[in-house]
Write a protein that holds these residues in place. Structure first.
Motif, short mmCIF file in Angstrom:
data_model
loop_
_atom_site.label_atom_id
_atom_site.label_comp_id
_atom_site.label_asym_id
_atom_site.label_seq_id
_atom_site.Cartn_x
_atom_site.Cartn_y
_atom_site.Cartn_z
N MET A 93 1.11 -0.71 0.46
CA MET A 93 -0.04 -0.03 0.31
C MET A 93 0.89 1.00 -0.03
N SER A 94 2.01 1.27 0.52
CA SER A 94 2.70 2.26 0.75
C SER A 94 3.23 2.88 -0.65
N ASN A 95 3.75 1.78 -1.10
CA ASN A 95 3.99 2.36 -3.16
C ASN A 95 3.39 2.74 -3.73
N ILE A 96 1.47 2.94 -3.65
CA ILE A 96 0.44 3.09 -4.64
C ILE A 96 0.06 4.27 -4.23
N PRO A 97 -0.01 4.87 -4.96
CA PRO A 97 -0.62 7.04 -4.06
C PRO A 97 -1.50 6.75 -4.41
N LEU A 149 -9.16 2.07 -4.93
CA LEU A 149 -10.16 2.15 -4.75
C LEU A 149 -10.99 2.00 -3.63
N PRO A 150 -11.82 3.33 -3.34
CA PRO A 150 -12.81 3.06 -2.23
C PRO A 150 -13.21 2.21 -1.70
N GLY A 151 -13.39 1.44 -2.55
CA GLY A 151 -13.80 0.62 -1.58
C GLY A 151 -12.77 -0.74 -0.90
N LEU A 152 -11.60 -0.63 -1.69
CA LEU A 152 -10.52 -1.03 -1.20
C LEU A 152 -9.69 -0.26 -0.11
N ARG A 153 -9.87 0.98 0.10
CA ARG A 153 -9.57 1.53 0.94
C ARG A 153 -10.23 1.40 2.03
N PHE A 154 -11.42 1.07 1.75
CA PHE A 154 -12.35 0.89 3.22
C PHE A 154 -12.37 -0.46 3.82
N GLN A 192 -8.98 -1.35 4.40
CA GLN A 192 -7.82 -1.46 4.34
C GLN A 192 -7.69 -0.82 6.08
N ARG A 193 -8.68 0.41 6.01
CA ARG A 193 -9.26 0.66 7.27
C ARG A 193 -10.03 0.25 8.32
N PHE A 194 -10.99 -0.26 7.69
CA PHE A 194 -11.70 -0.98 8.60
C PHE A 194 -11.66 -2.87 8.68
N PRO A 195 -10.43 -3.33 8.42
CA PRO A 195 -10.68 -5.04 8.23
C PRO A 195 -12.22 -5.61 8.86
#
Length: 88
Positions: free
Chosen positions: A1-5, A10-15, A17-20
């Protein structure tokens, strides 16, 4: 995740990762709803394919109780259909 800006995630992927844990609960809940619908449809379909009605299946063909139970079921269905109005 740190290498990808952050803008390309994607919003779903971000969700996820933030709230597994929350995303897992939501996924399982949605899957259980789909499974509940599928099982209900399977049971209803299998019950509708059986020959006869409930009274005949439960009590037999030549029983006096069968006629009584069938009359009670028909009167209950008639009463329900007159009191319940479903408009589409």
């Amino acid at each position: 995740m740190s290498n990808i800006p952050p803008s390309t995630v994607l919003p779903g992927l971000r969700f996820k990762q933030r709230f597994p844990l929350l995303s897992l609960i939501i996924e399982r809940w949605l899957l259980s709803l789909v499974l509940l619908f599928a099982v209900s449809a399977l049971i209803l379909g299998s019950l509708e394919t059986l020959p006869g009605d409930f009274a005949t299946t439960y009590l037999g063909h030549a029983s006096r109780q069968t006629r009584t139970l069938r009359a009670e079921i028909e009167s209950a269905v008639a009463a329900l259909s007159t009191t319940t109005r479903i408009c589409f």
